[in-house]
Write a protein that holds these residues in place. Sequence first.
Motif, mmCIF file in Angstrom:
data_model
loop_
_atom_site.group_PDB
_atom_site.id
_atom_site.type_symbol
_atom_site.label_atom_id
_atom_site.label_comp_id
_atom_site.label_asym_id
_atom_site.label_seq_id
_atom_site.Cartn_x
_atom_site.Cartn_y
_atom_site.Cartn_z
ATOM 1 N N PRO A 81 -36.807 -78.226 62.343
ATOM 2 C CA PRO A 81 -35.960 -78.763 61.283
ATOM 3 C C PRO A 81 -34.485 -78.285 61.704
ATOM 4 C CG PRO A 81 -37.710 -77.290 60.095
ATOM 5 C CD PRO A 81 -37.704 -77.219 61.727
ATOM 6 N N ARG B 97 -40.703 -81.570 65.339
ATOM 7 C CA ARG B 97 -41.015 -80.780 64.413
ATOM 8 C C ARG B 97 -39.948 -79.675 63.837
ATOM 9 N NH1 ARG B 97 -46.142 -78.229 66.589
ATOM 10 N NH2 ARG B 97 -46.148 -77.285 64.409
ATOM 11 N N THR C 27 -37.184 -75.499 53.347
ATOM 12 C CA THR C 27 -38.124 -75.903 54.423
ATOM 13 C C THR C 27 -39.426 -75.663 54.495
ATOM 14 O OG1 THR C 27 -37.232 -73.753 55.569
ATOM 15 C CG2 THR C 27 -35.773 -75.816 55.927
ATOM 16 N N THR D 287 -43.158 -75.067 67.654
ATOM 17 C CA THR D 287 -42.161 -76.006 66.672
ATOM 18 C C THR D 287 -40.894 -75.863 67.417
ATOM 19 O OG1 THR D 287 -43.476 -75.113 64.786
ATOM 20 C CG2 THR D 287 -41.293 -75.706 64.414
ATOM 21 N N TRP E 162 -42.643 -76.683 56.248
ATOM 22 C CA TRP E 162 -42.118 -77.352 57.527
ATOM 23 C C TRP E 162 -42.356 -75.993 58.605
ATOM 24 C CZ3 TRP E 162 -36.908 -79.912 56.699
ATOM 25 C CH2 TRP E 162 -37.373 -81.407 56.169
ATOM 26 N N ARG F 54 -36.865 -84.009 61.200
ATOM 27 C CA ARG F 54 -36.928 -83.169 60.100
ATOM 28 C C ARG F 54 -35.214 -82.738 59.968
ATOM 29 N NH1 ARG F 54 -42.440 -79.528 60.784
ATOM 30 N NH2 ARG F 54 -43.724 -81.196 60.118
#
Length: 342
Positions: free
Chosen positions: A15, A13, A335, A7, A338, A131
């Motif tokens: 945020p 991906r 979030t 991530t 996510w 994101r």
Amino acid sequence: MTGVSETVSDPARRPVVLLVNLGTPEAPTPSAIRPFLREFLSDRRVVEMHPLLWRPILEAFILTMRPGAIAPQYRKIWTEHGSPLMHWTLRQGQRLHEVLGDEVDVRVAMRYGSPSIASVLDQLHADGHRRLLVLPAYPHYSGPTIGSVLDEVARWTLRTRDVVEMRCVRSFEDDPAYIDALARSVEQHWEQAGSPAFAAGERLIISYHSIPVAMHEGGDPYRSQCETTSALLAERLAVPKGGVVITYQSVFGRAEWIGPATIDTVRDLGAAGCSRVDVICPGFMADCLETLEEIDQLNRETFTQAGGGDFHYIQWANDSEGCVQALAAQVRRHTAGWIDLA
């Protein structure tokens, strides 16, 4: 490779938190203040008068006189770091990243002036981020603040072919972390002062930026949210009945604004011989002209010159631990799904 590191390494991906504050002139000079005021006062969320009627007034009168009138006020609060609002908002972004870690990216933008929302979003999009959490630095929703921020974000999406996955924080007027940050600041101030401000006639003033009455009557929830924050703060502090006064500041122009006005309240309290007032401004998450000059200077002078005693402005925000944790709580909540920032 773990899921977390995947991530972090994948911008699509990972945020991004876009922390947005109002904005500031780049210098305390009329020439720098004028374009900032033009952008600010041209926003239909801020001034709802039709542009055909408002624009001539703005250009012919306000922008010719007001920049020079308020430049000395800005010079009073300017620091070696420049604008206090810009300095503290950038510090909040840095501290927020430190608290949240590398699983999120934190960027700062200003609704008016630089760095603009559009320019920051353009860069994030070019870097591959998809994101986005929009976090306006306002605890209470109002059309001229959070509504305007979301308008600007929406305008950016209208010209963007590959639109990002987006979430927005609408308000957090009753969030426990926010109320705790306010309460702890007041409690710490009282500890340093030796006692709460509730001897005979003393008051805790909770001051918010005002909005026009027409906006309030048109359905803006701002006043109700301010009253919610005040009630929760008073309950947490166990303030005796009559010990808290809710007021509104920073009015502009000839329109009727919601009140009571902070400046009138402190003048009346001073004239009545009030020996002490403590003032906190829960709606301002970064010190700025409205807190440093209007409250801590103008309102202080008004209170003491009217006959009042001690005046205390309680700073609670900026890069304080409580303020940063209040912002972090919003990021963690919004979030979810996510990433896991628990």
